[in-house]
Structure formats: C-alpha cells, structure tokens
Write a protein that holds these residues in place. Structure first.
Motif, PDB file in Angstrom:
ATOM      1  N   LEU A 264      40.577  55.039  34.110  1.00 51.85           N
ATOM      2  CA  LEU A 264      40.177  54.242  35.280  1.00 51.85           C
ATOM      3  C   LEU A 264      38.854  54.745  35.849  1.00 51.85           C
ATOM      4  CD1 LEU A 264      43.482  53.532  37.237  1.00 51.85           C
ATOM      5  CD2 LEU A 264      42.442  52.290  35.349  1.00 51.85           C
ATOM      6  N   ALA A 268      36.533  55.023  30.990  1.00 48.24           N
ATOM      7  CA  ALA A 268      36.517  53.563  30.785  1.00 48.24           C
ATOM      8  C   ALA A 268      35.518  53.134  29.709  1.00 48.24           C
ATOM      9  CB  ALA A 268      36.209  52.859  32.097  1.00 48.24           C
ATOM     10  N   ALA A 293      45.034  39.936  31.056  1.00 43.17           N
ATOM     11  CA  ALA A 293      44.542  40.695  32.216  1.00 43.17           C
ATOM     12  C   ALA A 293      44.941  40.021  33.533  1.00 43.17           C
ATOM     13  CB  ALA A 293      43.028  40.836  32.134  1.00 43.17           C
ATOM     14  N   ARG A 301      44.429  45.581  31.606  1.00 44.16           N
ATOM     15  CA  ARG A 301      43.237  45.261  32.399  1.00 44.16           C
ATOM     16  C   ARG A 301      42.031  45.123  31.475  1.00 44.16           C
ATOM     17  NH1 ARG A 301      43.176  48.233  38.241  1.00 44.16           N
ATOM     18  NH2 ARG A 301      45.068  47.201  38.946  1.00 44.16           N
ATOM     19  N   LEU A 302      41.084  44.315  31.869  1.00 45.71           N
ATOM     20  CA  LEU A 302      39.844  44.245  31.100  1.00 45.71           C
ATOM     21  C   LEU A 302      39.022  45.467  31.484  1.00 45.71           C
ATOM     22  CD1 LEU A 302      38.707  40.518  31.259  1.00 45.71           C
ATOM     23  CD2 LEU A 302      39.828  41.719  29.371  1.00 45.71           C
ATOM     24  N   PHE A 305      35.511  46.146  33.965  1.00 43.69           N
ATOM     25  CA  PHE A 305      35.400  45.180  35.070  1.00 43.69           C
ATOM     26  C   PHE A 305      36.095  45.736  36.307  1.00 43.69           C
ATOM     27  CE2 PHE A 305      34.706  42.521  31.428  1.00 43.69           C
ATOM     28  CZ  PHE A 305      33.690  41.676  31.856  1.00 43.69           C
ATOM     29  N   GLY A 306      35.506  45.453  37.457  1.00 46.87           N
ATOM     30  CA  GLY A 306      36.112  45.867  38.714  1.00 46.87           C
ATOM     31  C   GLY A 306      35.609  47.232  39.147  1.00 46.87           C
ATOM     32  N   HIS A 307      35.631  47.449  40.424  1.00 44.47           N
ATOM     33  CA  HIS A 307      35.192  48.727  40.981  1.00 44.47           C
ATOM     34  C   HIS A 307      35.763  48.858  42.378  1.00 44.47           C
ATOM     35  CE1 HIS A 307      32.557  51.998  42.201  1.00 44.47           C
ATOM     36  NE2 HIS A 307      32.334  52.177  40.917  1.00 44.47           N
ATOM     37  N   ARG A 308      36.157  50.082  42.739  1.00 41.05           N
ATOM     38  CA  ARG A 308      36.697  50.297  44.077  1.00 41.05           C
ATOM     39  C   ARG A 308      35.686  49.921  45.155  1.00 41.05           C
ATOM     40  NH1 ARG A 308      40.390  53.562  46.464  1.00 41.05           N
ATOM     41  NH2 ARG A 308      41.765  52.572  44.998  1.00 41.05           N
ATOM     42  N   LYS A 311      31.812  45.114  45.246  1.00 43.13           N
ATOM     43  CA  LYS A 311      32.458  43.798  45.272  1.00 43.13           C
ATOM     44  C   LYS A 311      31.380  42.774  44.951  1.00 43.13           C
ATOM     45  CE  LYS A 311      36.137  45.950  46.148  1.00 43.13           C
ATOM     46  NZ  LYS A 311      36.923  46.325  44.970  1.00 43.13           N
ATOM     47  N   TYR A 353      40.338  33.912  38.873  1.00 43.59           N
ATOM     48  CA  TYR A 353      41.068  35.171  39.120  1.00 43.59           C
ATOM     49  C   TYR A 353      40.076  36.289  39.414  1.00 43.59           C
ATOM     50  CZ  TYR A 353      43.773  39.414  38.010  1.00 43.59           C
ATOM     51  OH  TYR A 353      44.370  40.661  38.056  1.00 43.59           O
ATOM     52  N   PHE A 354      39.062  36.410  38.580  1.00 45.55           N
ATOM     53  CA  PHE A 354      38.095  37.501  38.731  1.00 45.55           C
ATOM     54  C   PHE A 354      37.171  37.242  39.928  1.00 45.55           C
ATOM     55  CE2 PHE A 354      39.672  37.815  34.450  1.00 45.55           C
ATOM     56  CZ  PHE A 354      39.844  39.193  34.275  1.00 45.55           C
ATOM     57  N   LEU A 359      35.684  40.859  40.864  1.00 47.37           N
ATOM     58  CA  LEU A 359      35.655  41.802  39.743  1.00 47.37           C
ATOM     59  C   LEU A 359      34.441  41.483  38.858  1.00 47.37           C
ATOM     60  CD1 LEU A 359      39.471  41.589  38.867  1.00 47.37           C
ATOM     61  CD2 LEU A 359      38.339  43.434  40.107  1.00 47.37           C
ATOM     62  N   PHE A 385      28.911  60.727  30.045  1.00 43.88           N
ATOM     63  CA  PHE A 385      29.039  60.425  31.479  1.00 43.88           C
ATOM     64  C   PHE A 385      29.001  61.742  32.268  1.00 43.88           C
ATOM     65  CE2 PHE A 385      31.483  57.252  34.409  1.00 43.88           C
ATOM     66  CZ  PHE A 385      30.907  57.807  35.534  1.00 43.88           C
TER      67      PHE A 385
HETATM   68  N1  ACO Z   1      41.164  43.553  34.899  1.00 38.82           N
HETATM   69  C1  ACO Z   1      42.089  42.751  35.461  1.00 38.82           C
HETATM   70  N2  ACO Z   1      42.466  42.806  36.760  1.00 38.82           N
HETATM   71  C2  ACO Z   1      41.906  43.747  37.527  1.00 38.82           C
HETATM   72  C3  ACO Z   1      40.940  44.633  37.023  1.00 38.82           C
HETATM   73  C4  ACO Z   1      40.576  44.517  35.659  1.00 38.82           C
HETATM   74  N3  ACO Z   1      39.668  45.321  35.116  1.00 38.82           N
HETATM   75  N4  ACO Z   1      40.557  45.484  38.007  1.00 38.82           N
HETATM   76  C5  ACO Z   1      41.244  45.128  39.093  1.00 38.82           C
HETATM   77  N5  ACO Z   1      42.060  44.076  38.813  1.00 38.82           N
HETATM   78  C6  ACO Z   1      42.925  43.366  39.752  1.00 38.82           C
HETATM   79  C7  ACO Z   1      44.187  44.171  40.061  1.00 38.82           C
HETATM   80  O1  ACO Z   1      45.222  43.852  39.165  1.00 38.82           O
HETATM   81  C8  ACO Z   1      44.456  43.722  41.473  1.00 38.82           C
HETATM   82  O2  ACO Z   1      45.030  42.437  41.414  1.00 38.82           O
HETATM   83  P1  ACO Z   1      46.140  41.976  42.524  1.00 38.82           P
HETATM   84  O3  ACO Z   1      45.378  41.974  43.833  1.00 38.82           O
HETATM   85  O4  ACO Z   1      46.590  40.649  42.069  1.00 38.82           O
HETATM   86  O5  ACO Z   1      47.205  43.041  42.481  1.00 38.82           O
HETATM   87  C9  ACO Z   1      43.068  43.574  42.097  1.00 38.82           C
HETATM   88  O6  ACO Z   1      42.209  43.252  40.987  1.00 38.82           O
HETATM   89  C10 ACO Z   1      42.549  44.821  42.812  1.00 38.82           C
HETATM   90  O7  ACO Z   1      42.669  45.926  41.915  1.00 38.82           O
HETATM   91  P2  ACO Z   1      42.929  47.418  42.385  1.00 38.82           P
HETATM   92  O8  ACO Z   1      43.547  48.170  41.252  1.00 38.82           O
HETATM   93  O9  ACO Z   1      43.647  47.422  43.690  1.00 38.82           O
HETATM   94  O10 ACO Z   1      41.458  47.904  42.632  1.00 38.82           O
HETATM   95  P3  ACO Z   1      41.018  49.416  42.794  1.00 38.82           P
HETATM   96  O11 ACO Z   1      39.836  49.391  43.689  1.00 38.82           O
HETATM   97  O12 ACO Z   1      42.156  50.285  43.179  1.00 38.82           O
HETATM   98  O13 ACO Z   1      40.601  49.817  41.295  1.00 38.82           O
HETATM   99  C11 ACO Z   1      39.356  50.066  39.300  1.00 38.82           C
HETATM  100  C12 ACO Z   1      39.292  49.835  40.830  1.00 38.82           C
HETATM  101  C13 ACO Z   1      40.237  51.284  38.992  1.00 38.82           C
HETATM  102  C14 ACO Z   1      37.944  50.375  38.775  1.00 38.82           C
HETATM  103  C15 ACO Z   1      39.928  48.779  38.625  1.00 38.82           C
HETATM  104  O14 ACO Z   1      39.087  47.682  38.883  1.00 38.82           O
HETATM  105  C16 ACO Z   1      40.136  48.945  37.117  1.00 38.82           C
HETATM  106  O15 ACO Z   1      41.188  49.418  36.698  1.00 38.82           O
HETATM  107  N6  ACO Z   1      39.108  48.555  36.272  1.00 38.82           N
HETATM  108  C17 ACO Z   1      39.205  48.764  34.838  1.00 38.82           C
HETATM  109  C18 ACO Z   1      38.856  50.206  34.480  1.00 38.82           C
HETATM  110  C19 ACO Z   1      37.381  50.506  34.629  1.00 38.82           C
HETATM  111  O16 ACO Z   1      36.518  49.746  34.171  1.00 38.82           O
HETATM  112  N7  ACO Z   1      37.092  51.666  35.257  1.00 38.82           N
HETATM  113  C20 ACO Z   1      35.693  52.161  35.451  1.00 38.82           C
HETATM  114  C21 ACO Z   1      35.329  52.100  36.902  1.00 38.82           C
HETATM  115  S1  ACO Z   1      33.654  52.522  37.135  1.00 38.82           S
HETATM  116  C22 ACO Z   1      33.667  54.183  37.086  1.00 38.82           C
HETATM  117  O17 ACO Z   1      34.590  54.881  37.368  1.00 38.82           O
HETATM  118  C23 ACO Z   1      32.442  54.780  36.691  1.00 38.82           C
END
Ligand code: ACO
Length: 430
Positions: A264, A268, A293, A301-302, A305-308, A311, A353-354, A359, A385
């Motif tokens: 995560l 990744a 996903a 999960r894909l 995609f996505g980031h804490r 947005k 969804y995304f 995301l 990294f």
């Molecule tokens: N694919 C599908 N769905 C996703 C993804 C994804 N990559 N990321 C988040 N979501 C969804 C979750 O299922 C959740 O859906 P819901 O609201 O229906 O339950 C919603 O989006 C929010 O997701 P959270 O897990 O609450 O977001 P959080 O901020 O805690 O997590 C994270 C962020 C860990 C980066 C997440 O987006 C993820 O797992 N991404 C894939 C792994 C990744 O690419 N990590 C690298 C991050 S960048 C870095 O660290 C350098």
C-alpha cells in the motif's frame, strides 16, 4: 490575538489553541486535551492528526500541489540534480557551488562498504527480497559507527551519519541485486556522479563496464527526485516515531525501509508492474480487472491508483508519465505494458466509481515501467523508492531532533476489551 477553537463535551466548553500554518491546514492544538478534559481523540490512520510542525515539504492534495522547501516539484525535477535536491531537503536551502561540491565529494569518499559487510550479504539466500537485505544492512551500518550512536549526537556527527547513509545506500542496493544474480560486487567510481555510480555498481561486471547513457541517468535522476519527500507518510512517520525514542539515525531509517516495503506504500510500484504483466498475459482485458476493483466484496485493488492525500492527479505521476514517453522515444524501445497502462488510466479516469472516490494514478503507476526499461527487476523497485526517499527521511529525523516540541511518540487508545475477569486454570477451561 491568537485564535482558539471551542470544544463542548457533556455541556462543558473548552478553549483549544489554534496553530497557524504558513499555508495549508491550520491545527487545533489538543496536546492538553486529556489532562484538561479526560477525553482523547480517535483517528484511525491519523488522517486528521498533525504529528508535528514541519517546514520541509508542502502538499495540497486537492489541488495537486507539491513543493520541496517552497520550490514547486516540477522546477526541482527539471532543474536540480538528485544530490542538490537532497541538500535542499536536508539543509533547507539550495547549496552554493562550494557546498554542492563538498557534499558530492563526501559521497564519493564514503561510497564503499566495510569489506566485512560482504559476509552479511553472502548469508542471505539468492531469492531473498532486496528490501529485507536493505533494512538489515542499513541497521548493520550502526555497528560500524559506535562512536556516533549517542542519544544526542552533535551537528557534525549527524552530518557524518547523513553522508554515510546517503552514499552507502546506493552501494547496498546494488549489492543486494548482485547477490540475487550471483555476480561479484562492483566498487563505486570516483569520476561518476551519484546516479551514474549506482547504475555502474548495478550493471557493470568485472569484465565489462556498463555504458552510461544520458537519457537513462536523466530518467532515474527524475524518479529519485520525485520520491525525495512527501511529508508525514507511513515510512516518514515511522522514521520520526522510532527516532523519537532517541534511537540512532541508522536504526530509524532501517525502520522506515520496512514501513515503505508494504504494497500500500512503496511496494506498490512492484505490484503495478505485476498487475500490468498479468493483464498482458491474459489478453489485456482490463475491464475484468476494473470490475474486480469496484466489487466491494473483493479486496482486489488497482495498484498505482488512489492516494491518502491526493484527491486530484498526483503531480509526480504527471511528470513521470512524460519521462516515460521521453525515455521510450530516445531509447527507441516499446513496452506493451506502457500501452496497457495508458489504456487502463484512460478507462479509470472515465469510470464513475473512481471519479466519485477521486482515485487518480499515483507516483507508482508509471515509475515501475521506467525501472523495467532501465533493466531493473521488479523486486528492486521499492529499493529504488528507498534511495529516493532517503533524503526526506533524514531531513525529518533531523528536524525532529532539532525541535523543542518532540516527545517520545506514544499514542493512546480507546480500549474495547474485557473490563476485568478471573484467571481460569487450564483444567477448567472450555
Ligand atoms: N482500487 C480500487 N478501489 C480503491 C483503490 C484502488 N486502488 N484505492 C482506494 N479505493 C477505494 C476503497 O475501496 C474505498 O472505497 P469505499 O469508499 O467504497 O470503501 C475508497 O476508495 C477509499 O479508499 P481508502 O482505502 O479508504 O483510502 P486510503 O486513503 O485509506 O488509502 C491507498 C490510500 C492505500 C493509497 C489506496 O488508494 C490504495 O490501496 N491504492 C492502491 C495501492 C497503491 O497504489 N499504493 C501506493 C500509494 S502512493 C505511495 O505510497 C507512494
């Protein structure tokens, strides 16, 4: 007059001081909350909790802004070397010519490992993950500098640890790779700069020098810079937390490497390429993966995609994507994974969804494809990294040490277990 926020609990009103930032989120200071109210806050994942004041990196996830010491990431990535970026992050200012030359020369002087350390690598299986070796070797470095391991080292001692870490991390990473393919370790060259030296130690052999190519050095330099710092992420917070117990810099960084390893976070990039390879081998039907996903009953999960925090489009991903195109065009190579990645990104950006969850591709989405083109195997991606993130970790550790506010990191909890019960002897247990 300083601003305050009010908190009403059980009808009683409390005034909480507000901590102004120069830009970005203002903090509500709850450091005396428990002693004044006997309540604590609950914030899983710390998404609303500021753990420190910091002046290293500013980011605005909603607007897709990232700045190192106030300088926009795009400018740093276009104009600086990695060593210059490290200096900026660690010391707060761009170096003068003389400072940069001293800093770079120190890296050349300290690049090689103590010969005894070779034995540590030999003890690992060839199949061992390089992140396991990297964290162990970084911690092992502390055994070679016992004179530096004081709870309160001087500025000069911290500078020396900084140089040792920044310089030797390249050598350690290259050794983990050489170990995995059974080739002899290669020593650093004094006439190569930071990035070229890393490539040389990775790919030269005792009988054949690796040919340094400018576009490759340039692409890798950009990737390392883009990973330089990202404020209070999981690994950086780990480095600060471990360091808050007065653990030494080597030990704190080693813990940061472990935190980075997870899929995560820094793991990744490896997972992205594995995902794209799987898509490729199964006929590039991306729809199936997108649907998985989106399925709330499937943990899939894909990756990439996505980031804490972001947005919006991660500004680093935008720069990396353009580097990807440049590198492939200059080297004249074609990777079908890049085609799948572009197709996947386009489909995801249009999908509700995304879109609803904001995301977007993150820094890891395209970085793996570049590493792969350079010839770096997938299990080494998180290691790359770590090289990039090292200056950020060091900068945060140093900032934490210098801060008068730092206390040992020790969160509280809301206990939800049994209140009190008797110990049952084993013969009476059901
Ligand atoms: N694919 C599908 N769905 C996703 C993804 C994804 N990559 N990321 C988040 N979501 C969804 C979750 O299922 C959740 O859906 P819901 O609201 O229906 O339950 C919603 O989006 C929010 O997701 P959270 O897990 O609450 O977001 P959080 O901020 O805690 O997590 C994270 C962020 C860990 C980066 C997440 O987006 C993820 O797992 N991404 C894939 C792994 C990744 O690419 N990590 C690298 C991050 S960048 C870095 O660290 C350098």
């Amino acid at each position: 007059m300083s601003k305050t926020a009010t908190l009403t609990v059980n009808g009683k009103v409390y005034e909480l001081p507000m901590i102004e930032s120069t830009i970005g989120d203002t903090g509500i200071d709850i450091s005396k909350l428990r002693s004044q109210t006997s309540f604590i806050t609950l914030d899983p994942g710390f998404a609303n909790t500021g753990s420190c004041r910091s002046s290293i990196t500013y980011l605005d996830g909603e607007k897709g802004v990232l700045r190192y010491r106030g300088i926009p990431i795009k400018e740093v990535a276009e104009k600086a070397t990695f060593v210059e970026t490290a200096y900026l992050l660690i010391y707060g200012e761009l170096p003068t010519k003389e400072q940069l030359s001293d800093f770079s020369h120190a890296f050349s002087r300290h690049a090689n490992l103590h010969e005894d350390m070779k034995n540590f690598f030999l003890g690992y299986p060839n199949t061992g993950h390089p992140m396991a070796m990297l964290s162990a070797m970084i911690c092992a470095l502390s055994a070679y500098y016992p004179e530096l391991l004081k709870p309160e080292p001087s500025d000069q001692e911290i500078d020396l640890m900084t140089i040792q870490l920044m310089s030797k991390i390249r050598t350690i990473c290259a050794c983990t790779y050489k170990k995995s393919i059974g080739e002899p370790f290669i020593y650093a060259r004094e006439d190569y700069d930071y990035v070229a030296n890393f490539l040389h130690m990775m790919f030269s052999t005792p009988t054949k020098e690796y040919k340094i190519q400018k576009p490759v050095v340039n692409a890798l330099r950009t990737l390392l810079i883009l990973h330089g710092d990202h404020e209070q992420n999981c690994s950086t917070s780990t480095v600060r937390l471990v360091g808050s117990s007065w653990a030494n810099l080597f030990a704190s960084i080693s813990a940061g490497v472990c935190a980075l390893w997870g899929p995560l976070h820094g793991g990744a990039n490896q997972k992205v390429v594995e995902m794209l390879e799987e898509m490729h081998s199964t006929g590039a039907d991306i729809t199936k993966y997108i649907e998985r996903a989106k399925d709330s009953n499937d943990p899939y999960r894909l990756m990439g995609f996505g980031h804490r925090v972001y947005k919006n489009y991660d500004p680093r991903a935008r720069i990396i994507k353009s580097k990807c195109d440049d590198l492939f065009n200059t080297l004249g190579v074609h990777d079908p994974l890049l085609d799948i990645a572009v197709k996947l990104e386009n489909a995801v950006l249009k999908d509700d969804y995304f879109k609803e969850r904001k995301l977007y591709p993150n820094v890891d989405f395209y970085s793996g494809i570049i590493y792969k083109a350079i010839g770096i195997p997938a299990n080494m991606f998180p290691v790359l990294f770590a090289i990039g993130r090292l200056p950020g970790w060091i900068a945060h550790w140093r900032e934490m040490k210098a801060s008068k506010e730092t206390r040992i990191g020790r969160p509280r909890q809301v206990y939800t277990g049994e209140i009190e019960r008797d110990f049952v002897p084993i013969e009476k247990r059901k």
